[in-house]
Scaffold this motif. Structure first.
Motif, PDB file in Angstrom:
ATOM      1  N   VAL A  54       0.846  -1.201   0.000  1.00  0.00           N
ATOM      2  CA  VAL A  54       0.000   0.000   0.000  1.00  0.00           C
ATOM      3  C   VAL A  54       0.879   1.248   0.000  1.00  0.00           C
ATOM      4  O   VAL A  54       0.638   2.209  -0.748  1.00  0.00           O
ATOM      5  N   ALA A  55       1.916   1.234   0.832  1.00  0.00           N
ATOM      6  CA  ALA A  55       2.819   2.386   0.880  1.00  0.00           C
ATOM      7  C   ALA A  55       3.514   2.586  -0.461  1.00  0.00           C
ATOM      8  O   ALA A  55       3.662   3.724  -0.932  1.00  0.00           O
ATOM      9  N   ASP A  56       3.939   1.493  -1.096  1.00  0.00           N
ATOM     10  CA  ASP A  56       4.581   1.598  -2.407  1.00  0.00           C
ATOM     11  C   ASP A  56       3.632   2.198  -3.439  1.00  0.00           C
ATOM     12  O   ASP A  56       4.029   3.029  -4.264  1.00  0.00           O
ATOM     13  N   GLU A  57       2.368   1.764  -3.418  1.00  0.00           N
ATOM     14  CA  GLU A  57       1.401   2.293  -4.379  1.00  0.00           C
ATOM     15  C   GLU A  57       1.147   3.775  -4.142  1.00  0.00           C
ATOM     16  O   GLU A  57       1.005   4.555  -5.094  1.00  0.00           O
ATOM     17  N   LEU A  58       1.119   4.186  -2.883  1.00  0.00           N
ATOM     18  CA  LEU A  58       0.953   5.612  -2.585  1.00  0.00           C
ATOM     19  C   LEU A  58       2.142   6.409  -3.139  1.00  0.00           C
ATOM     20  O   LEU A  58       1.970   7.498  -3.705  1.00  0.00           O
ATOM     21  N   ILE A  59       3.357   5.870  -2.995  1.00  0.00           N
ATOM     22  CA  ILE A  59       4.546   6.537  -3.531  1.00  0.00           C
ATOM     23  C   ILE A  59       4.471   6.618  -5.050  1.00  0.00           C
ATOM     24  O   ILE A  59       4.806   7.648  -5.658  1.00  0.00           O
ATOM     25  N   ARG A  60       4.003   5.531  -5.695  1.00  0.00           N
ATOM     26  CA  ARG A  60       3.858   5.554  -7.162  1.00  0.00           C
ATOM     27  C   ARG A  60       2.852   6.616  -7.593  1.00  0.00           C
ATOM     28  O   ARG A  60       3.082   7.348  -8.562  1.00  0.00           O
ATOM     29  N   GLN A  61       1.738   6.696  -6.872  1.00  0.00           N
ATOM     30  CA  GLN A  61       0.738   7.700  -7.221  1.00  0.00           C
ATOM     31  C   GLN A  61       1.268   9.117  -6.998  1.00  0.00           C
ATOM     32  O   GLN A  61       0.949  10.040  -7.762  1.00  0.00           O
ATOM     33  N   THR A  62       2.075   9.281  -5.967  1.00  0.00           N
ATOM     34  CA  THR A  62       2.704  10.591  -5.746  1.00  0.00           C
ATOM     35  C   THR A  62       3.590  10.953  -6.926  1.00  0.00           C
ATOM     36  O   THR A  62       3.573  12.099  -7.416  1.00  0.00           O
ATOM     37  N   ALA A  63       4.369   9.992  -7.403  1.00  0.00           N
ATOM     38  CA  ALA A  63       5.233  10.229  -8.568  1.00  0.00           C
ATOM     39  C   ALA A  63       4.398  10.624  -9.788  1.00  0.00           C
ATOM     40  O   ALA A  63       4.770  11.539 -10.535  1.00  0.00           O
ATOM     41  N   ASP A  64       3.267   9.949  -9.985  1.00  0.00           N
ATOM     42  CA  ASP A  64       2.395  10.297 -11.119  1.00  0.00           C
ATOM     43  C   ASP A  64       1.855  11.715 -10.980  1.00  0.00           C
ATOM     44  O   ASP A  64       1.774  12.466 -11.962  1.00  0.00           O
ATOM     45  N   ARG A  65       1.486  12.106  -9.772  1.00  0.00           N
ATOM     46  CA  ARG A  65       0.990  13.472  -9.558  1.00  0.00           C
ATOM     47  C   ARG A  65       2.079  14.491  -9.857  1.00  0.00           C
ATOM     48  O   ARG A  65       1.815  15.540 -10.465  1.00  0.00           O
ATOM     49  N   THR A 110       5.905  34.585  -8.508  1.00  0.00           N
ATOM     50  CA  THR A 110       4.750  33.788  -8.959  1.00  0.00           C
ATOM     51  C   THR A 110       4.808  32.386  -8.373  1.00  0.00           C
ATOM     52  O   THR A 110       3.783  31.826  -7.952  1.00  0.00           O
ATOM     53  N   PHE A 111       6.007  31.798  -8.353  1.00  0.00           N
ATOM     54  CA  PHE A 111       6.163  30.459  -7.807  1.00  0.00           C
ATOM     55  C   PHE A 111       5.761  30.436  -6.337  1.00  0.00           C
ATOM     56  O   PHE A 111       5.031  29.541  -5.893  1.00  0.00           O
ATOM     57  N   THR A 112       6.220  31.434  -5.581  1.00  0.00           N
ATOM     58  CA  THR A 112       5.929  31.488  -4.146  1.00  0.00           C
ATOM     59  C   THR A 112       4.439  31.655  -3.873  1.00  0.00           C
ATOM     60  O   THR A 112       3.881  30.998  -2.984  1.00  0.00           O
ATOM     61  N   LYS A 113       3.794  32.523  -4.655  1.00  0.00           N
ATOM     62  CA  LYS A 113       2.379  32.840  -4.405  1.00  0.00           C
ATOM     63  C   LYS A 113       1.413  31.814  -4.978  1.00  0.00           C
ATOM     64  O   LYS A 113       0.349  31.576  -4.398  1.00  0.00           O
ATOM     65  N   SER A 114       1.792  31.184  -6.089  1.00  0.00           N
ATOM     66  CA  SER A 114       0.829  30.312  -6.779  1.00  0.00           C
ATOM     67  C   SER A 114       1.291  28.857  -6.897  1.00  0.00           C
ATOM     68  O   SER A 114       0.563  27.937  -6.511  1.00  0.00           O
ATOM     69  N   THR A 115       2.495  28.657  -7.429  1.00  0.00           N
ATOM     70  CA  THR A 115       2.932  27.289  -7.740  1.00  0.00           C
ATOM     71  C   THR A 115       3.134  26.452  -6.486  1.00  0.00           C
ATOM     72  O   THR A 115       2.655  25.312  -6.407  1.00  0.00           O
ATOM     73  N   ALA A 116       3.841  27.006  -5.487  1.00  0.00           N
ATOM     74  CA  ALA A 116       4.107  26.236  -4.265  1.00  0.00           C
ATOM     75  C   ALA A 116       2.825  25.836  -3.539  1.00  0.00           C
ATOM     76  O   ALA A 116       2.674  24.665  -3.161  1.00  0.00           O
ATOM     77  N   PRO A 117       1.858  26.763  -3.338  1.00  0.00           N
ATOM     78  CA  PRO A 117       0.596  26.353  -2.701  1.00  0.00           C
ATOM     79  C   PRO A 117      -0.169  25.316  -3.517  1.00  0.00           C
ATOM     80  O   PRO A 117      -0.756  24.379  -2.955  1.00  0.00           O
ATOM     81  N   ALA A 118      -0.154  25.472  -4.852  1.00  0.00           N
ATOM     82  CA  ALA A 118      -0.867  24.507  -5.699  1.00  0.00           C
ATOM     83  C   ALA A 118      -0.227  23.121  -5.605  1.00  0.00           C
ATOM     84  O   ALA A 118      -0.933  22.098  -5.554  1.00  0.00           O
ATOM     85  N   LEU A 119       1.099  23.073  -5.573  1.00  0.00           N
ATOM     86  CA  LEU A 119       1.803  21.799  -5.426  1.00  0.00           C
ATOM     87  C   LEU A 119       1.467  21.150  -4.094  1.00  0.00           C
ATOM     88  O   LEU A 119       1.196  19.941  -4.016  1.00  0.00           O
ATOM     89  N   THR A 120       1.429  21.950  -3.047  1.00  0.00           N
ATOM     90  CA  THR A 120       1.113  21.424  -1.711  1.00  0.00           C
ATOM     91  C   THR A 120      -0.297  20.859  -1.666  1.00  0.00           C
ATOM     92  O   THR A 120      -0.527  19.744  -1.168  1.00  0.00           O
ATOM     93  N   ASP A 121      -1.255  21.609  -2.201  1.00  0.00           N
ATOM     94  CA  ASP A 121      -2.652  21.153  -2.205  1.00  0.00           C
ATOM     95  C   ASP A 121      -2.803  19.866  -3.011  1.00  0.00           C
ATOM     96  O   ASP A 121      -3.539  18.945  -2.607  1.00  0.00           O
ATOM     97  N   MET A 122      -2.139  19.806  -4.149  1.00  0.00           N
ATOM     98  CA  MET A 122      -2.242  18.627  -5.001  1.00  0.00           C
ATOM     99  C   MET A 122      -1.714  17.390  -4.284  1.00  0.00           C
ATOM    100  O   MET A 122      -2.311  16.312  -4.340  1.00  0.00           O
ATOM    101  N   LEU A 123      -0.587  17.526  -3.573  1.00  0.00           N
ATOM    102  CA  LEU A 123       0.012  16.381  -2.894  1.00  0.00           C
ATOM    103  C   LEU A 123      -0.778  15.946  -1.670  1.00  0.00           C
ATOM    104  O   LEU A 123      -0.758  14.762  -1.295  1.00  0.00           O
ATOM    105  N   VAL A 128      -4.798   9.818   3.288  1.00  0.00           N
ATOM    106  CA  VAL A 128      -4.259  11.167   3.212  1.00  0.00           C
ATOM    107  C   VAL A 128      -2.857  11.127   3.791  1.00  0.00           C
ATOM    108  O   VAL A 128      -2.638  10.556   4.867  1.00  0.00           O
ATOM    109  N   CYS A 129      -1.911  11.697   3.056  1.00  0.00           N
ATOM    110  CA  CYS A 129      -0.516  11.697   3.509  1.00  0.00           C
ATOM    111  C   CYS A 129      -0.003  13.134   3.522  1.00  0.00           C
ATOM    112  O   CYS A 129       0.305  13.700   2.462  1.00  0.00           O
ATOM    113  N   PRO A 130       0.080  13.762   4.693  1.00  0.00           N
ATOM    114  CA  PRO A 130       0.607  15.132   4.765  1.00  0.00           C
ATOM    115  C   PRO A 130       2.042  15.198   4.213  1.00  0.00           C
ATOM    116  O   PRO A 130       2.747  14.183   4.160  1.00  0.00           O
ATOM    117  N   VAL A 131       2.445  16.376   3.802  1.00  0.00           N
ATOM    118  CA  VAL A 131       3.775  16.545   3.225  1.00  0.00           C
ATOM    119  C   VAL A 131       4.532  17.677   3.904  1.00  0.00           C
ATOM    120  O   VAL A 131       3.944  18.549   4.540  1.00  0.00           O
TER     121      VAL A 131
END
Length: 593
Positions: free
Chosen positions: A218-229, A259-272, A284-287
């Motif tokens: 299960v942990a491996d599959e979660l890691i694979r899905q994280t890589a896909d995201r 732009t990265f600080t205001k938009s990209t970083a929060p979007a990456l965090t939310d997606m993960l 759910v796996c916090p990051v």
């Protein structure tokens, strides 16, 4: 001669994809391939020979005998005809009688070709990516024995290509996710060539807990899905790699930092942090994410990665999802430097000691070597594990002084074992990057041996590939001097992220130690057995001994014996033990009784 025509095999697209997968084009000369071409020319009694690969527009020549050309147009190449049938050896007894061919196929600087014979390099999928060929300046024919030899040598070349490809994939690509490992990530960063960007570390905070609760699959599959995201999020130029279990690294080139600080970083965090669906489980796996700007926070990859790692540690310590590097709040180094006075005191008081873990000859079961592993015996806290202080030794520069202390202690213990009449095995000592950078390192080794009156049979050194990457030229020079003293050199943790065939072939080394991560799964996953088998075969082809690390069960040892591994170490035989305990293990059975 008629106008040259484009000769296209029916599987051209697949054939070219396979050729490029081998990563052989435009590589440096290689002694192994050169010898096979030379052998083909000798067996076929021809003055000319070549190993060629047919690319989209050209014939590229990897190895040659009697030729100068390194590439020719594909349309005029003899081997373009050879690859049309991957099951046939093509022989042209007299080129002048064959209107489709030209005697000057290799250009005016090379001899005219009147005879040609080429055996296709057939891949496992059936395509032909090139040919092993021999030529002469006069018409002739091969004997049946020569045709058979040329065909067999071509198969040997193809097998070598496959073996090296497997090793490259195993050592440059993370098997679980298919992402680049650190070495490949580093190469892609360099190739990218962007003037600015952002480096990010991504840590899956609770992957260990998920592993404990639901199992590693299960942990491996979660890691694979994280890589896909991450692939989806970073589509369009982002360089992505996986460092270890739940840790990824990303490089976003040519981004605007605001732009990265205001938009990209929060979007990456939310997606993960969005929920995952694994085996009918909703997880759910916090990051924790650490970011650093290039070149603002580091002018080299190493520097900016260190800054991103410091930011990640800051996010972990603050229990926050995101942190950007702040030079004024570099907590990790602060902790290390606060520890420095204690480390100096420990060195002065002799609190750093060696524990020893045996290396076992898999054929005989005898102890044939030991590895020295540093421990800190604190007067109040007791035995402190290495991970709590070795990074601080490296950060503060104390690792060089402590390293010499460990070497001196190892040689002294060896001398005591020998004086007690024991068959003292060679002691391998781990060497840090700072020690290799020290101009006096080789002199220090020599002085320790002379001071204690022992020869080089007492000592060996082990270095991880990561230690060598920073300055390969210097590493080769220093290791060559070490071996000149009679001290063998081993590459430790082989295959964990930096390994490269070119490095292994180039480095002056004697042993390769296969990392415990491969050994752990060798009996459960045939793919890992294949990787270990490949590593052993490659090492033996280079006349290197192979040591398997982390052997814990007899089934692993049995399989390693079957694969031809030379030595093993791990808890199956013994954990690291103090010098006096090791002495008891070295004593004859009658004395132990």
């Amino acid at each position: 001669m008629q106008e040259p025509e484009r000769l296209i095999p029916p599987d051209e697209r697949q054939r070219l994809a396979e050729l490029h997968d081998f990563a052989i084009l435009d590589t440096d000369p290689d002694d192994d391939y050169d010898r096979l071409v030379q052998l083909a020319a000798v067996l076929c009694a021809t003055p000319l020979g070549a190993l060629t690969f047919i690319d989209g527009e050209r014939q590229w020549i990897k190895s040659r005998v009697g030729l100068v050309a390194t590439q020719t147009p594909r349309e005029t190449a003899f081997c373009s005809h050879t690859i049309l049938d991957s099951d046939r050896l093509l022989e042209i007894p007299d080129v002048s009688a064959a209107p489709a061919f030209t005697a000057q196929a290799y250009g005016p600087q090379d001899p005219s070709v009147r005879f040609y014979a080429g055996a296709p390099l057939k891949t496992r999928d059936g395509s032909s990516i090139g040919a092993l060929c021999v030529m002469d300046t006069v018409p002739r024919e091969l004997t049946p024995a020569q045709r058979d030899a040329l065909g067999k040598l071509a198969k040997a070349v193809a097998a070598q290509l496959v073996l090296r490809k497997q090793l490259r994939i195993a050592t440059q690509t993370d098997r679980l996710t298919g992402l680049p490992n650190w070495f490949h990530f580093e190469s892609q960063f360099t190739t990218c060539g962007a003037a600015t960007g952002v480096v990010a570390f991504v840590r899956l905070k609770t992957v260990s807990q998920i592993n404990s609760a639901h199992g590693f699959r299960v942990a491996d599959e979660l890691i694979r899905q994280t890589a896909d995201r991450l692939r989806t999020f970073g589509a369009g130029g982002t360089v992505i790699g996986r460092i270890k279990r739940g840790l990824f690294i990303l490089y976003f080139p040519d981004v605007d930092l605001d732009t990265f600080t205001k938009s990209t970083a929060p979007a990456l965090t939310d997606m993960l942090q969005a929920s995952y669906s694994v085996n009918n489980l909703v997880l759910v796996c916090p990051v924790n994410l650490g970011f650093a700007a290039y070149p603002r926070d580091g002018k080299t990859l190493d520097d900016v990665v260190n800054a991103a790692d410091a930011a990640l540690q800051m996010a972990i310590e603050r229990d926050e999802p995101v942190a950007f590097f702040d030079k004024s709040v570099d907590n990790v180094l602060s902790v290390h430097y606060r520890l420095e006075p204690q480390l100096r005191h420990a060195l002065k008081q002799g609190q750093f000691v060696n524990f020893y873990q045996p290396k076992i000859d898999l054929a005989s079961g005898n102890i044939v070597g030991v590895e020295a592993l540093i421990r800190w015996i604190h007067p109040e806290r007791g035995l402190i594990p290495p991970m709590e202080f070795v990074p601080a030794l490296e950060s503060t520069g104390l690792i060089s002084e402590v390293g010499v202390h460990i070497i001196r202690r190892a040689v002294a213990d060896w001398a005591r074992w020998r004086a007690a009449g024991l068959a003292a095995p060679r002691i391998a000592v781990n060497v840090a990057a700072a020690q290799l950078r020290n101009d006096r390192f080789v002199d220090q080794l020599r002085e320790v041996l002379e001071e204690l009156g022992v020869d080089a049979t007492a000592l060996g050194i082990e270095v991880t590939e990561s230690v060598l990457i920073g300055n390969m030229e210097r590493a080769i020079r220093v290791l060559t001097e070490v071996r000149a003293l009679g001290i063998p050199v081993a590459i430790d943790d082989f295959g964990t992220g930096y390994s490269s065939l070119a490095y292994i072939v180039t480095l002056p080394i004697d042993d390769v130690k296969i990392d415990r991560a491969f050994i752990k799964k060798i009996t459960a996953d045939p793919a890992y057995e294949g990787i270990v088998n490949t590593c052993i075969s490659l090492a033996h082809n280079l006349n290197l001994k192979v040591v398997a690390e982390g052997v814990e069960i007899e089934a692993q040892a049995q399989l390693l014996r079957q694969l031809g591994c030379d030595q093993a170490q791990g808890f199956l035989y013994s954990p690291p033990v103090p010098a006096d305990r090791l002495a008891l293990m070295l004593a004859p059975a009658t004395q132990r009784a």
